[in-house]
Design a protein around this motif. Structure first.
Motif, PDB file in Angstrom:
ATOM      1  N   ILE A 108       4.195  -1.233  -9.473  1.00 33.77           N
ATOM      2  CA  ILE A 108       3.837  -2.569  -8.990  1.00 33.77           C
ATOM      3  C   ILE A 108       4.569  -2.866  -7.683  1.00 33.77           C
ATOM      4  O   ILE A 108       5.802  -2.889  -7.634  1.00 33.77           O
ATOM      5  N   GLY A 109       3.799  -3.080  -6.636  1.00 36.03           N
ATOM      6  CA  GLY A 109       4.378  -3.406  -5.328  1.00 36.03           C
ATOM      7  C   GLY A 109       3.586  -4.546  -4.716  1.00 36.03           C
ATOM      8  O   GLY A 109       2.976  -4.404  -3.660  1.00 36.03           O
ATOM      9  N   THR A 110       3.607  -5.685  -5.408  1.00 37.24           N
ATOM     10  CA  THR A 110       2.720  -6.780  -5.007  1.00 37.24           C
ATOM     11  C   THR A 110       3.357  -7.761  -4.024  1.00 37.24           C
ATOM     12  O   THR A 110       2.734  -8.750  -3.666  1.00 37.24           O
ATOM     13  N   GLY A 111       4.583  -7.491  -3.591  1.00 38.19           N
ATOM     14  CA  GLY A 111       5.161  -8.324  -2.543  1.00 38.19           C
ATOM     15  C   GLY A 111       5.629  -9.685  -3.029  1.00 38.19           C
ATOM     16  O   GLY A 111       5.559 -10.004  -4.213  1.00 38.19           O
ATOM     17  N   ALA A 112       6.089 -10.475  -2.078  1.00 35.93           N
ATOM     18  CA  ALA A 112       6.613 -11.806  -2.419  1.00 35.93           C
ATOM     19  C   ALA A 112       5.742 -12.837  -1.747  1.00 35.93           C
ATOM     20  O   ALA A 112       6.178 -13.645  -0.960  1.00 35.93           O
ATOM     21  N   GLY A 113       4.449 -12.769  -2.091  1.00 31.47           N
ATOM     22  CA  GLY A 113       3.511 -13.458  -1.209  1.00 31.47           C
ATOM     23  C   GLY A 113       3.204 -14.922  -1.362  1.00 31.47           C
ATOM     24  O   GLY A 113       2.192 -15.350  -0.856  1.00 31.47           O
ATOM     25  N   THR A 114       3.961 -15.748  -2.048  1.00 31.70           N
ATOM     26  CA  THR A 114       3.524 -17.149  -2.149  1.00 31.70           C
ATOM     27  C   THR A 114       4.365 -18.047  -1.251  1.00 31.70           C
ATOM     28  O   THR A 114       5.573 -18.089  -1.382  1.00 31.70           O
ATOM     29  N   PRO A 115       3.723 -18.754  -0.318  1.00 33.90           N
ATOM     30  CA  PRO A 115       4.509 -19.510   0.662  1.00 33.90           C
ATOM     31  C   PRO A 115       5.244 -20.707   0.063  1.00 33.90           C
ATOM     32  O   PRO A 115       4.727 -21.394  -0.803  1.00 33.90           O
ATOM     33  N   LYS A 116       6.450 -20.934   0.573  1.00 35.96           N
ATOM     34  CA  LYS A 116       7.203 -22.139   0.193  1.00 35.96           C
ATOM     35  C   LYS A 116       6.818 -23.260   1.143  1.00 35.96           C
ATOM     36  O   LYS A 116       6.549 -23.015   2.328  1.00 35.96           O
ATOM     37  N   GLY A 154      13.353   2.197 -10.076  1.00 34.37           N
ATOM     38  CA  GLY A 154      12.229   1.276 -10.107  1.00 34.37           C
ATOM     39  C   GLY A 154      11.716   1.006 -11.511  1.00 34.37           C
ATOM     40  O   GLY A 154      10.713   0.299 -11.683  1.00 34.37           O
ATOM     41  N   LYS A 155      12.377   1.554 -12.519  1.00 34.02           N
ATOM     42  CA  LYS A 155      11.915   1.330 -13.894  1.00 34.02           C
ATOM     43  C   LYS A 155      12.023  -0.135 -14.283  1.00 34.02           C
ATOM     44  O   LYS A 155      13.072  -0.750 -14.124  1.00 34.02           O
ATOM     45  N   THR A 156      10.954  -0.679 -14.843  1.00 33.07           N
ATOM     46  CA  THR A 156      11.017  -2.039 -15.369  1.00 33.07           C
ATOM     47  C   THR A 156      11.362  -1.946 -16.852  1.00 33.07           C
ATOM     48  O   THR A 156      11.604  -0.864 -17.377  1.00 33.07           O
ATOM     49  N   THR A 157      11.323  -3.076 -17.532  1.00 34.94           N
ATOM     50  CA  THR A 157      11.627  -3.053 -18.961  1.00 34.94           C
ATOM     51  C   THR A 157      10.398  -2.684 -19.792  1.00 34.94           C
ATOM     52  O   THR A 157      10.450  -2.690 -21.009  1.00 34.94           O
ATOM     53  N   LYS A 158       9.295  -2.388 -19.109  1.00 34.35           N
ATOM     54  CA  LYS A 158       8.080  -2.020 -19.826  1.00 34.35           C
ATOM     55  C   LYS A 158       7.820  -0.526 -19.616  1.00 34.35           C
ATOM     56  O   LYS A 158       7.783  -0.052 -18.472  1.00 34.35           O
ATOM     57  N   ILE A 189      12.352  -7.478 -12.913  1.00 37.07           N
ATOM     58  CA  ILE A 189      13.623  -6.761 -13.040  1.00 37.07           C
ATOM     59  C   ILE A 189      13.320  -5.263 -13.072  1.00 37.07           C
ATOM     60  O   ILE A 189      12.566  -4.785 -13.920  1.00 37.07           O
ATOM     61  N   ALA A 190      13.887  -4.527 -12.121  1.00 35.03           N
ATOM     62  CA  ALA A 190      13.652  -3.083 -12.060  1.00 35.03           C
ATOM     63  C   ALA A 190      14.940  -2.389 -11.660  1.00 35.03           C
ATOM     64  O   ALA A 190      15.729  -2.934 -10.882  1.00 35.03           O
ATOM     65  N   ASP A 191      15.149  -1.205 -12.182  1.00 38.64           N
ATOM     66  CA  ASP A 191      16.348  -0.443 -11.869  1.00 38.64           C
ATOM     67  C   ASP A 191      16.363  -0.063 -10.389  1.00 38.64           C
ATOM     68  O   ASP A 191      15.369   0.404  -9.841  1.00 38.64           O
ATOM     69  N   GLU A 192      17.504  -0.265  -9.768  1.00 36.67           N
ATOM     70  CA  GLU A 192      17.616  -0.068  -8.333  1.00 36.67           C
ATOM     71  C   GLU A 192      17.325   1.370  -7.914  1.00 36.67           C
ATOM     72  O   GLU A 192      16.782   1.631  -6.849  1.00 36.67           O
ATOM     73  N   GLY A 219       6.513   2.922 -18.812  1.00 32.28           N
ATOM     74  CA  GLY A 219       5.439   3.408 -17.960  1.00 32.28           C
ATOM     75  C   GLY A 219       5.201   2.560 -16.722  1.00 32.28           C
ATOM     76  O   GLY A 219       4.377   2.895 -15.888  1.00 32.28           O
ATOM     77  N   VAL A 220       5.924   1.454 -16.619  1.00 31.03           N
ATOM     78  CA  VAL A 220       5.703   0.552 -15.476  1.00 31.03           C
ATOM     79  C   VAL A 220       6.929   0.533 -14.558  1.00 31.03           C
ATOM     80  O   VAL A 220       8.044   0.276 -15.004  1.00 31.03           O
ATOM     81  N   PHE A 221       6.683   0.815 -13.290  1.00 33.05           N
ATOM     82  CA  PHE A 221       7.726   0.819 -12.272  1.00 33.05           C
ATOM     83  C   PHE A 221       7.407  -0.274 -11.259  1.00 33.05           C
ATOM     84  O   PHE A 221       6.259  -0.693 -11.132  1.00 33.05           O
ATOM     85  N   ALA A 222       8.415  -0.747 -10.558  1.00 31.12           N
ATOM     86  CA  ALA A 222       8.170  -1.776  -9.548  1.00 31.12           C
ATOM     87  C   ALA A 222       9.147  -1.613  -8.402  1.00 31.12           C
ATOM     88  O   ALA A 222      10.244  -1.070  -8.574  1.00 31.12           O
ATOM     89  N   GLY A 223       8.745  -2.086  -7.217  1.00 30.96           N
ATOM     90  CA  GLY A 223       9.634  -2.005  -6.063  1.00 30.96           C
ATOM     91  C   GLY A 223       9.111  -2.831  -4.902  1.00 30.96           C
ATOM     92  O   GLY A 223       7.967  -3.264  -4.903  1.00 30.96           O
TER      93      GLY A 223
END
Ligand SMILES: Cc1cc2nc3c(=O)[nH]c(=O)nc-3n(C[C@H](O)[C@H](O)[C@H](O)COP(=O)(O)OP(=O)(O)OC[C@H]3O[C@@H](n4cnc5c(N)ncnc54)[C@H](O)[C@@H]3O)c2cc1C
Ligand SMILES: Cc1cc2nc3c(=O)[nH]c(=O)nc-3n(C[C@H](O)[C@H](O)[C@H](O)COP(=O)(O)OP(=O)(O)OC[C@H]3O[C@@H](n4cnc5c(N)ncnc54)[C@H](O)[C@@H]3O)c2cc1C
Ligand code: SF4
Ligand code: SF4
Ligand code: FES
Lengths: 279, 483
Positions: free
Chosen positions: B250-258, B440-444, B434-437, B446-450
């Motif tokens: 998962i690499g969906t960015g931080a895309g919601t404007p403040k 990239g492992k998340t708590t789920k 939350i992903a390992d630095e 098979g799912v990685f994120a970064g």
């Protein structure tokens, strides 16, 4: 990719399209919408999903021809394809057993209210629908609405069919004259109509949900163009909505925001018509 | 100085001579000219300039620059190849660790990374070696004259889904594809690239460069599905289940404007930076004759913020035709987070910067269009958690500025679509995954994120770095089956 497999003109400026979009069709729920682009240089335009067919992997939309993009769309025929279709977007409409629900649709809002009425009926509600048009010939989806409701009430501006007047006249009658106990109202149509309905039901505190249609770009919560004021707070209609409690929506703000690009849209439409239709 | 003196043994050119060479800036479009177009600002180095600049590197025995680069490019090695005139070799060297050098050379905040720690720059009178400019040169040279050749390993029978086509996703996809996996990228928009496509403008990162990199991925065999909003069109669980993917990144960015949450923010003409930039970049509103998405123009534009996003918005405004485009920032010049080069270019272009100013409300006309903004002046107080001095308002300092448009560029929040539709994947208190630095492992399983969806808004190279690490970890997971 996204082929038009069916098209029907429903009278003055409104077309129905069946579009092949497998992933969207499998997922679509009442109240959700797609964003489409007609061609590679086109705008992203949000349109409500009026129906979805999981077997044929198609979605049905009803589109009112207004400006350039909807005009370009109206020129496409069965066999042509759209550049992009993404969805289903937005949070689906809350469907539960509420009791008696009044579904109100005006203009292309009837297309949006149809799947909702259908789902509400299947959930065991007593669904009364009110649909409106300028005159009898322009009324959309009457047959479908009848199958999705226990009762369909009609308003036409010229009185050629049903009550002469607008949908709120019919609603007022239901509430004040017939004194029907209404548990929830869902109204979809022009902003001015949703505002009038909300104003009417506020006095009686009848829960009223409306589906907002601000200008959108991405439809995924990334741009903030679709922001609306609900209970004085900023909400993004594409991800927090499009359904909101009508009693909390700032409709004037929505109407003003919808007008922002009027001049540019008009210019782009006129330019397009000049180039392609000799004036 | 001592350190520098004893590193010169095998250099043909003595270090003394090397230190005498002045840092080469890149030739640029003149400010007067570029104010009116969207073409890239610097032209890049000529071969001669590149060689001369590369000579400034003294080939340190312990090259700090490598540690300063988040993906640890072997900087002295590629600089040496440039010095020797082997530009294609240099590009190849860089690509051992960084698959998007033409992009990083352009957008990395080098002054905070590789160039910050370059030993040459540590001396008083000599600015650091222009590593970013040289990286860009090598990559552009390769694109022009070389065959972009990528080695792909023997095919493996597992497929991986990458959610989001920003720098994090592109990097994971490229690396896994090279390892032999089948990779599919699912992107919500109609074009991939993430912020590189919809945020960073043409004059800073020409779309052509991005498209070139995307083509490399496609040629390698990465499958790209646009118009797929994961969490809506397909869920992460469905990707892992009926869609048959063995792992998901998962690499969906931080895309919601403040937003500022001040009165009048809803007026027409008050934009989030994402909307303003998306209209212009993704939807190409600057090219009115060919594209349909509209954008307004007027006389005065004020942009709130002082990061890269703010700089991009204000310079975009100028190019659209705003005569007076300004930055209002609530802290001081020192706290600006934008790349130095962009601030410098913006100033050359005539952008006005005003500091220690905070907006309190927008004022609109009867049509609900913004006409002015009321601001207050600030002074700097004690340092806050970020170590930057906290700005506090000065009483009675309010003033009104007439404007035709305002852009709010004060940062982003997490986009909730994927997090909220993926059960079993834990989030931190701000909603980021939350992903390992290191993996990239998340708590789920098979799912990685970064990338930004894990760290919050950061940089292109950090997102790429996260993608690289995740690719290694995904390979290991799929080889061993151990989570
Ligand atoms: C959630 C949602 C659902 C909708 N469902 C339908 C539907 O089922 N059928 C239908 O006919 N229309 C629907 N609309 C409205 C439709 O998107 C606009 O009519 C269309 O964008 C007009 O495009 P145009 O280029 O033809 O016209 P333009 O000349 O560009 O615009 C005409 C008017 O449409 C509105 N509009 C323009 N661009 C956008 C945009 N990007 N997003 C939203 N509104 C815009 C503005 O008020 C504008 O004044 C929906 C809108 C939203 C937000
Ligand atoms: C205007 C601007 C200028 C910047 N300038 C610089 C700079 O000069 N230097 C620098 O180093 N950094 C810069 N940054 C920051 C940098 O761009 C980001 O840190 C980086 O792009 C993050 O990469 P990412 O891959 O995590 O996410 P993104 O680049 O945000 O990409 C995420 C992708 O995922 C897609 N997506 C989102 N949700 C879904 C979903 N549900 N399903 C499918 N796809 C989805 C998005 O559409 C997007 O394409 C800038 C940022 C902005 C906004
Ligand atoms: S990737 Fe960025 S930090 Fe690393 S060497 Fe290149 S410009 Fe410097
Ligand atoms: S770039 Fe700077 S730090 Fe790196 S090897 Fe050369 S001189 Fe040393
Ligand atoms: S349309 Fe962009 S955030 Fe809703």
């Amino acid at each position: 990719m996204y082929e038009i497999v069916g098209k029907k003109n429903l009278g003055e400026g409104i077309n129905l399209y069946n579009i092949s979009a497998a992933d969207v069709a499998l997922k679509a729920l009442p109240g959700q919408f797609i964003i489409l682009r007609v061609n590679k240089n086109g705008e992203r335009v949000p349109i409500t999903i009026a129906n979805s067919d999981k077997n044929n992997k198609t979605v049905t939309i009803l589109v009112q021809t207004l400006g350039k993009t909807t005009h370009l769309l109206s020129e496409l025929n069965v066999g042509d394809s759209l550049a992009d279709v993404v969805g289903p977007l937005g949070i689906p409409t809350e469907i539960e057993k509420f009791g008696t629900v009044v579904c109100i649709g005006g203009g292309f809002g009837i297309a949006a209210i149809y799947p909702i009425a259908k789902a509400l009926k299947e959930a065991g509600n007593n669904v009364i629908s009110i649909i409106g048009a300028r005159s009898k010939g322009l009324l959309l989806m009457e047959g479908e609405m009848r199958s999705a409701s226990s009762e369909v009430l009609i308003a036409t501006n010229d009185g050629s069919y049903g009550t002469k007047g607008i949908v709120t006249d019919v609603l007022r009658e239901l509430i004040y004259d017939k004194k029907i106990q209404i548990d929830r109202i869902i109204a979809i149509g022009p902003v001015i109509m949703m505002k009038a309905v909300s104003d009417l039901t506020r006095e009686k505190s009848i829960k009223t949900m409306v589906s907002l249609n601000p200008i959108m770009i991405d439809g995924t919560g990334m741009c903030g163009a679709c922001r609306v004021l609900v209970d004085k707070k900023t909400k993004f209609a594409c991800v927090d909505g499009p359904d909101f409690d009508g009693h909390l929506v700032d409709f004037d703000n929505l109407m003003n925001r919808l007008k922002f690009y009027k001049e540019e849209e008009k210019a782009s439409y006129e330019c397009h018509m000049k180039q392609h239709h000799n004036g | 100085m001592d350190k520098i003196a004893d590193t010169n043994e095998q250099n043909s050119l003595g270090n003394k001579e090397r230190l005498k060479i002045k840092r080469h800036g890149m030739q640029c479009q003149s400010p007067e000219e570029r104010r009116h177009n969207f073409k890239e600002v610097p032209y890049g180095y000529s071969s001669e300039e590149a060689i001369e600049e590369a000579k400034r590197c003294i080939q340190c025995k312990r090259p700090y620059c490598i540690e300063g680069c988040p993906v640890n490019i072997d900087i002295p090695a590629f600089l040496k190849l440039i010095e020797e005139g082997d530009f294609l070799g240099a590009a190849k060297k860089i690509k051992e660790t960084n698959s998007l050098p033409a992009i990083c050379g352009r957008v990395c905040p080098q002054e905070d990374q590789c160039e910050k720690v370059c030993i040459i720059g540590k001396r008083k009178d000599t600015p650091s070696v222009a590593i970013g400019n040289l990286e860009r040169f090598a990559a552009d040279y390769e694109a022009k004259y070389g065959d972009i050749y990528v080695e792909v390993n023997m095919k493996k029978d597992k497929k991986i889904a990458v959610v989001g086509g920003g720098p994090a996703g592109l990097t994971v996809a490229g690396d896994l594809c090279k390892m032999g996996y089948s990779v599919s990228i699912f992107e919500a928009l109609h074009e991939i690239g993430g912020v590189l496509m919809y945020g960073i403008p043409e004059f800073r990162l020409p779309k052509e460069i991005l498209l070139r990199e995307l083509k490399v991925l496609e040629d390698m065999g990465v499958e790209i599905f646009t118009n797929e909003v994961i969490g809506k069109t397909i869920t992460v669980d469905e990707l892992l289940g009926e869609r048959g993917y063995s792992a998901v990144f998962i690499g969906t960015g931080a895309g919601t404007p403040k937003f500022l949450n001040i009165p009048g923010e809803e007026f027409n003409g008050v934009y989030s930076a994402n909307e303003f930039l998306t209209r212009v970049n993704l939807m190409r509103a600057y090219n009115k004759s060919e594209f349909d998405t509209p954008i307004k123009c007027g006389k005065t534009l004020v942009v709130f913020g002082a990061g890269n996003t703010a700089m991009d918005a204000v310079r975009t405004g100028l190019r659209l035709g705003y005569e007076d485009a300004r930055i209002f920032y609530r802290r001081s010049r020192k706290e600006m987070t934008a790349r130095l080069e962009e601030v410098h270019h913006a100033e050359e272009e005539g952008i006005k910067f005003e500091f220690l100013i905070n907006p309190v409300r927008f004022i609109g006309d009867e049509n609900h269009n913004v006409t002015a903004v009321e601001c207050e002046r600030m002074e700097l107080g004690e340092p806050d958690e970020s170590g930057r001095r906290r700005p506090i308002p000065i009483k009675g300092s309010e003033f009104v500025t007439n404007i035709d448009a305002a852009v709010i560029a004060i940062g982003t929040n997490v986009n909730p679509i994927v997090p909220s539709s993926t059960p079993g994947m834990n989030l931190n208190k701000w909603g980021y995954i939350i992903a390992d630095e290191n993996t990239g492992k998340t708590t789920k399983k098979g799912v990685f994120a970064g990338g930004d969806i894990v760290t919050g808004a950061a940089t292109v190279i950090l997102a790429m770095g996260a993608g690289k690490k995740a690719a290694v970890a995904i390979d290991k997971y799929l080889e061993t089956g151990i989570w």
